[in-house]
Motif scaffolding. Structure first.
Motif, PDB file in Angstrom:
ATOM      1  N   ASN B 110      40.430  41.910  46.204  1.00 15.01           N
ATOM      2  CA  ASN B 110      40.742  42.881  45.157  1.00 15.01           C
ATOM      3  C   ASN B 110      39.567  43.024  44.190  1.00 15.01           C
ATOM      4  OD1 ASN B 110      43.124  43.397  42.520  1.00 15.01           O
ATOM      5  ND2 ASN B 110      42.833  44.737  44.252  1.00 15.01           N
ATOM      6  N   ILE B 111      38.905  41.910  43.900  1.00 19.00           N
ATOM      7  CA  ILE B 111      37.733  41.945  43.015  1.00 19.00           C
ATOM      8  C   ILE B 111      36.575  42.647  43.725  1.00 19.00           C
ATOM      9  CG2 ILE B 111      36.022  40.549  41.790  1.00 19.00           C
ATOM     10  CD1 ILE B 111      38.225  38.372  41.535  1.00 19.00           C
ATOM     11  N   ALA B 112      36.307  42.248  44.965  1.00 21.66           N
ATOM     12  CA  ALA B 112      35.161  42.801  45.691  1.00 21.66           C
ATOM     13  C   ALA B 112      35.307  44.302  45.926  1.00 21.66           C
ATOM     14  CB  ALA B 112      34.994  42.086  47.034  1.00 21.66           C
ATOM     15  N   ASN B 113      36.550  44.752  46.110  1.00 25.23           N
ATOM     16  CA  ASN B 113      36.797  46.172  46.349  1.00 25.23           C
ATOM     17  C   ASN B 113      36.478  47.006  45.099  1.00 25.23           C
ATOM     18  OD1 ASN B 113      37.770  48.238  48.171  1.00 25.23           O
ATOM     19  ND2 ASN B 113      39.580  48.373  46.884  1.00 25.23           N
ATOM     20  N   ALA B 114      36.613  46.356  43.925  1.00 23.55           N
ATOM     21  CA  ALA B 114      36.215  46.959  42.646  1.00 23.55           C
ATOM     22  C   ALA B 114      36.740  48.376  42.447  1.00 23.55           C
ATOM     23  CB  ALA B 114      34.693  46.920  42.483  1.00 23.55           C
ATOM     24  N   SER B 115      38.007  48.563  42.755  1.00 27.19           N
ATOM     25  CA  SER B 115      38.636  49.850  42.468  1.00 27.19           C
ATOM     26  C   SER B 115      39.017  49.868  40.988  1.00 27.19           C
ATOM     27  CB  SER B 115      39.886  50.013  43.329  1.00 27.19           C
ATOM     28  OG  SER B 115      40.739  50.992  42.768  1.00 27.19           O
ATOM     29  N   PRO B 116      38.898  51.020  40.324  1.00 27.42           N
ATOM     30  CA  PRO B 116      39.367  51.093  38.935  1.00 27.42           C
ATOM     31  C   PRO B 116      40.865  50.787  38.844  1.00 27.42           C
ATOM     32  CG  PRO B 116      38.055  53.021  39.494  1.00 27.42           C
ATOM     33  CD  PRO B 116      38.291  52.280  40.776  1.00 27.42           C
ATOM     34  N   ALA B 117      41.592  50.967  39.948  1.00 26.01           N
ATOM     35  CA  ALA B 117      43.027  50.702  39.963  1.00 26.01           C
ATOM     36  C   ALA B 117      43.357  49.303  40.508  1.00 26.01           C
ATOM     37  CB  ALA B 117      43.741  51.762  40.793  1.00 26.01           C
ATOM     38  N   GLY B 118      42.361  48.452  40.632  1.00 18.85           N
ATOM     39  CA  GLY B 118      42.602  47.089  41.137  1.00 18.85           C
ATOM     40  C   GLY B 118      43.473  46.321  40.153  1.00 18.85           C
ATOM     41  N   ASP B 119      44.702  45.980  40.578  1.00 17.74           N
ATOM     42  CA  ASP B 119      45.663  45.431  39.616  1.00 17.74           C
ATOM     43  C   ASP B 119      45.305  44.046  39.092  1.00 17.74           C
ATOM     44  OD1 ASP B 119      47.346  47.620  39.430  1.00 17.74           O
ATOM     45  OD2 ASP B 119      48.602  46.984  41.111  1.00 17.74           O
ATOM     46  N   THR B 120      44.707  43.190  39.920  1.00 20.82           N
ATOM     47  CA  THR B 120      44.448  41.827  39.417  1.00 20.82           C
ATOM     48  C   THR B 120      43.284  41.808  38.426  1.00 20.82           C
ATOM     49  OG1 THR B 120      42.917  41.191  41.182  1.00 20.82           O
ATOM     50  CG2 THR B 120      45.257  40.735  41.547  1.00 20.82           C
ATOM     51  N   LEU B 121      42.457  42.868  38.451  1.00 21.39           N
ATOM     52  CA  LEU B 121      41.307  42.875  37.545  1.00 21.39           C
ATOM     53  C   LEU B 121      41.760  42.841  36.081  1.00 21.39           C
ATOM     54  CD1 LEU B 121      39.167  45.498  39.471  1.00 21.39           C
ATOM     55  CD2 LEU B 121      38.790  43.038  39.358  1.00 21.39           C
ATOM     56  N   VAL B 122      42.916  43.441  35.823  1.00 19.56           N
ATOM     57  CA  VAL B 122      43.388  43.540  34.436  1.00 19.56           C
ATOM     58  C   VAL B 122      43.652  42.148  33.820  1.00 19.56           C
ATOM     59  CG1 VAL B 122      45.175  44.549  32.962  1.00 19.56           C
ATOM     60  CG2 VAL B 122      44.175  45.896  34.804  1.00 19.56           C
ATOM     61  N   PRO B 123      44.443  41.279  34.474  1.00 19.85           N
ATOM     62  CA  PRO B 123      44.576  39.929  33.916  1.00 19.85           C
ATOM     63  C   PRO B 123      43.318  39.076  34.070  1.00 19.85           C
ATOM     64  CG  PRO B 123      45.802  40.085  35.979  1.00 19.85           C
ATOM     65  CD  PRO B 123      45.364  41.481  35.617  1.00 19.85           C
ATOM     66  N   LEU B 124      42.556  39.286  35.129  1.00 18.63           N
ATOM     67  CA  LEU B 124      41.337  38.481  35.320  1.00 18.63           C
ATOM     68  C   LEU B 124      40.349  38.742  34.182  1.00 18.63           C
ATOM     69  CD1 LEU B 124      40.844  38.999  39.166  1.00 18.63           C
ATOM     70  CD2 LEU B 124      41.288  36.792  38.068  1.00 18.63           C
ATOM     71  N   VAL B 125      40.202  40.013  33.807  1.00 13.67           N
ATOM     72  CA  VAL B 125      39.273  40.374  32.732  1.00 13.67           C
ATOM     73  C   VAL B 125      39.804  39.867  31.386  1.00 13.67           C
ATOM     74  CG1 VAL B 125      38.393  42.359  31.418  1.00 13.67           C
ATOM     75  CG2 VAL B 125      38.193  42.316  33.917  1.00 13.67           C
ATOM     76  N   LEU B 126      41.086  40.089  31.155  1.00  9.85           N
ATOM     77  CA  LEU B 126      41.652  39.688  29.856  1.00  9.85           C
ATOM     78  C   LEU B 126      41.561  38.182  29.631  1.00  9.85           C
ATOM     79  CD1 LEU B 126      44.017  41.233  27.679  1.00  9.85           C
ATOM     80  CD2 LEU B 126      44.947  39.054  28.426  1.00  9.85           C
ATOM     81  N   ASN B 127      41.713  37.415  30.711  1.00  4.37           N
ATOM     82  CA  ASN B 127      41.755  35.956  30.574  1.00  4.37           C
ATOM     83  C   ASN B 127      40.427  35.271  30.900  1.00  4.37           C
ATOM     84  OD1 ASN B 127      44.580  35.645  29.837  1.00  4.37           O
ATOM     85  ND2 ASN B 127      45.026  36.400  31.885  1.00  4.37           N
ATOM     86  N   ASP B 128      39.337  36.045  30.915  1.00  7.45           N
ATOM     87  CA  ASP B 128      37.988  35.493  31.111  1.00  7.45           C
ATOM     88  C   ASP B 128      37.804  34.743  32.427  1.00  7.45           C
ATOM     89  OD1 ASP B 128      37.129  36.423  28.591  1.00  7.45           O
ATOM     90  OD2 ASP B 128      37.964  34.651  27.601  1.00  7.45           O
ATOM     91  N   ALA B 129      38.481  35.186  33.483  1.00  5.90           N
ATOM     92  CA  ALA B 129      38.315  34.529  34.788  1.00  5.90           C
ATOM     93  C   ALA B 129      36.902  34.758  35.324  1.00  5.90           C
ATOM     94  CB  ALA B 129      39.339  35.096  35.772  1.00  5.90           C
ATOM     95  N   GLU B 130      36.471  33.848  36.190  1.00  2.00           N
ATOM     96  CA  GLU B 130      35.115  33.922  36.741  1.00  2.00           C
ATOM     97  C   GLU B 130      35.150  34.008  38.266  1.00  2.00           C
ATOM     98  OE1 GLU B 130      32.748  31.277  33.411  1.00  2.00           O
ATOM     99  OE2 GLU B 130      33.457  30.278  35.220  1.00  2.00           O
ATOM    100  N   VAL B 131      34.081  34.592  38.824  1.00  2.00           N
ATOM    101  CA  VAL B 131      33.889  34.500  40.272  1.00  2.00           C
ATOM    102  C   VAL B 131      32.773  33.499  40.522  1.00  2.00           C
ATOM    103  CG1 VAL B 131      34.658  36.798  40.985  1.00  2.00           C
ATOM    104  CG2 VAL B 131      32.320  36.482  40.240  1.00  2.00           C
ATOM    105  N   VAL B 132      32.902  32.759  41.622  1.00  2.00           N
ATOM    106  CA  VAL B 132      31.818  31.881  42.053  1.00  2.00           C
ATOM    107  C   VAL B 132      31.146  32.544  43.239  1.00  2.00           C
ATOM    108  CG1 VAL B 132      31.208  29.595  42.920  1.00  2.00           C
ATOM    109  CG2 VAL B 132      33.112  29.849  41.298  1.00  2.00           C
ATOM    110  N   LEU B 133      29.833  32.781  43.110  1.00  2.00           N
ATOM    111  CA  LEU B 133      29.067  33.416  44.181  1.00  2.00           C
ATOM    112  C   LEU B 133      28.223  32.353  44.841  1.00  2.00           C
ATOM    113  CD1 LEU B 133      28.359  36.278  41.812  1.00  2.00           C
ATOM    114  CD2 LEU B 133      29.328  36.664  44.076  1.00  2.00           C
ATOM    115  N   THR B 134      28.426  32.195  46.156  1.00  2.00           N
ATOM    116  CA  THR B 134      27.726  31.142  46.879  1.00  2.00           C
ATOM    117  C   THR B 134      26.777  31.761  47.895  1.00  2.00           C
ATOM    118  OG1 THR B 134      29.701  29.786  46.644  1.00  2.00           O
ATOM    119  CG2 THR B 134      28.086  29.033  48.233  1.00  2.00           C
ATOM    120  N   SER B 135      25.574  31.206  47.970  1.00  4.36           N
ATOM    121  CA  SER B 135      24.633  31.634  49.008  1.00  4.36           C
ATOM    122  C   SER B 135      24.005  30.381  49.594  1.00  4.36           C
ATOM    123  CB  SER B 135      23.543  32.531  48.407  1.00  4.36           C
ATOM    124  OG  SER B 135      22.666  31.751  47.628  1.00  4.36           O
ATOM    125  N   ALA B 136      23.162  30.580  50.601  1.00  5.46           N
ATOM    126  CA  ALA B 136      22.484  29.436  51.217  1.00  5.46           C
ATOM    127  C   ALA B 136      21.606  28.721  50.185  1.00  5.46           C
ATOM    128  CB  ALA B 136      21.656  29.910  52.403  1.00  5.46           C
TER     129      ALA B 136
END
Lengths: 155, 283
Positions: B110-136
């Motif tokens: 849902n985050i990666a799809n980054a739709s303006p209508a992505g429902d989980t983005l609303v609580p994730l943004v409000l509650n300061d949630a983070e993504v962890v980006l992993t690479s080699a």
């Protein structure tokens, strides 16, 4: 790519792209046409199958996502006692008219009763909310779910 | 020639990403629709595809002092059923799509799809949630609010994978509404989340986020800070509405129109502020 999974209690192996839709694998590669395609975009639930006993929209499932998992289509489910009880309930309540949504409805009914053997009408409606029917107006289907719950699906 | 990569573990996935620009296929509920061609035909991709949904290493929910960690291939149904997940997320997820879709779809998708209508983005943004980006080469963290910067635009480098989401539980009371055409399977027209903490009639924390009304989830810390420390009796509904009105810039599309969306967004904000003034949020 060779991909193995369990279909209707039997091991199967297909040699297809990992991106192929589970729906196309069961219908076109394996010849099981009980699973229907309605909208093809995850809205209607006609393509519902069970994956590890949970309902999935097979039109949105790349086949690789079910590798080594248990997939059950209506053809496999019809061999169970639960099927007979649910199908009889649908028949007696008029829960199936044109029949196109029925395989998906029956599998979704099984999935809800397995998790919650005595759902309220509201819970039954919520559980079937991803399965659309254009004939019945839903009440007959909900009545069928409630009747199947009353009889017990013998898990 | 498009390659389809099915890694056996996370390490292999990261090695592949280091060499190839890939679509990341997870639950498939967005990507399989976007790349669908026709019945019986394979979905059509214009670059390589990496399949991560079967990676057991990314299927977990665990809690520590930093927050609640959700692995990238963890599905909504697992989040809905986990005792570790704050209720506000469960509340939002229960209204997403249908049970079938929630058995398949992931919050990382849902985050990666980054739709303006992505429902989980609303609580994730409000509650300061983070993504962890992993690479080699290692990993980095970013707030979801910064990570998503536009319509289908995210700050993921080609060699990176969203490996985890970190929820930060907050001491807030919430008011959430999703507005759509029907109860199930509805793509949001407008969504609103307000979070507030009140002690002895004084606002200790105040947060607002809107979904589906701008190119990304709307949240503004400057406005929020203005109201922190204020007595609820001195909270002026019109002042709050005037502060947020210019930030809510919806468009007209097949689901709704901009006038309706703006009006509903402001009405929900008004209801949130009225509830605060009348003694609090009880949801």
């Amino acid at each position: 790519m060779k991909i193995s999974f369990i279909l209707n209690k039997k091991n199967v192996e297909v040699d297809v792209s990992p991106s192929m839709r589970l729906l196309d694998v069961v219908r076109d590669v394996l010849g099981l046409t009980g699973t229907k395609e309605g909208c093809g975009e995850g809205e209607c639930g006609a393509c519902t199958v069970l994956v590890n006993d949970e309902p999935y929209n097979s039109c949105l499932t790349p086949i690789i996502n079910v590798a080594n998992k248990e997939v059950m289509t209506i053809e496999g489910f019809r061999e169970t006692k639960s099927y007979r009880i649910i199908a009889d309930a649908f028949a007696s309540q008029g829960g199936s008219q044109c029949g196109f949504c029925t395989p998906g409805m029956i599998l979704a009914t099984y999935a809800v009763l397995k998790k919650n053997p005595h759902p309220s009408e509201e819970e039954a409606r919520l559980a079937l909310s991803g399965n659309l029917c254009r004939c019945t107006g839903y009440q007959a289907i909900v009545d069928a779910v409630m009747l199947a719950a009353k009889k017990g699906i013998e898990l | 020639m498009i390659n389809h990569f099915v890694p056996k573990n996370l390490k292999e996935a990261l090695t592949i990403l280091n060499k190839h620009d890939c679509y990341i296929m997870n639950g498939g509920t967005d990507l399989m629709v976007q790349k669908h061609v026709s019945t019986g035909l394979l979905p059509k991709f214009d670059k390589d595809v990496l399949y991560i949904n079967n990676l057991k290493e990314l299927d977990y929910i665990k809690k520590d002092e930093e927050g609640i960690h959700i692995g990238a291939s963890t599905r909504y149904v697992e989040i809905e059923n986990s005792p570790l997940i704050p209720n506000i997320y469960k509340r939002v997820i229960k209204e997403i799509a249908s049970p079938n879709i929630r058995n398949m779809a992931t919050i990382s998708g849902n985050i990666a799809n980054a739709s303006p209508a992505g429902d989980t983005l609303v609580p994730l943004v409000l509650n300061d949630a983070e993504v962890v980006l992993t690479s080699a080469n290692g990993e980095r963290k970013m707030k979801v609010d910064e990570f998503v910067y536009g319509v289908r635009k995210i700050h993921r480098e080609k060699n990176e994978l969203i490996s985890e989401i970190v929820l930060k539980p907050q001491e807030l009371s919430y008011f959430y509404r999703k507005v759509g055409s029907r109860k199930a399977e509805s793509i949001t027209k407008v969504s609103f989340l307000g979070g507030v903490k009140i002690e002895n009639k004084v606002i200790k924390d105040f947060r607002v986020s809107f979904g589906s009304v701008a190119i990304k989830t709307v949240r503004n810390r400057e406005i929020e800070n203005k109201y922190i420390g204020r007595n609820i009796n001195e909270l002026d509904i019109n002042e709050v509405i005037n502060d947020y009105a210019p930030l809510v810039t919806p468009i007209t599309d097949q689901r709704s129109n901009k006038e309706y969306r703006h009006k509903v967004a402001m009405n929900l904000l008004k209801k949130f502020v009225m509830d605060i003034k009348e003694g609090g949020i009880n949801e």
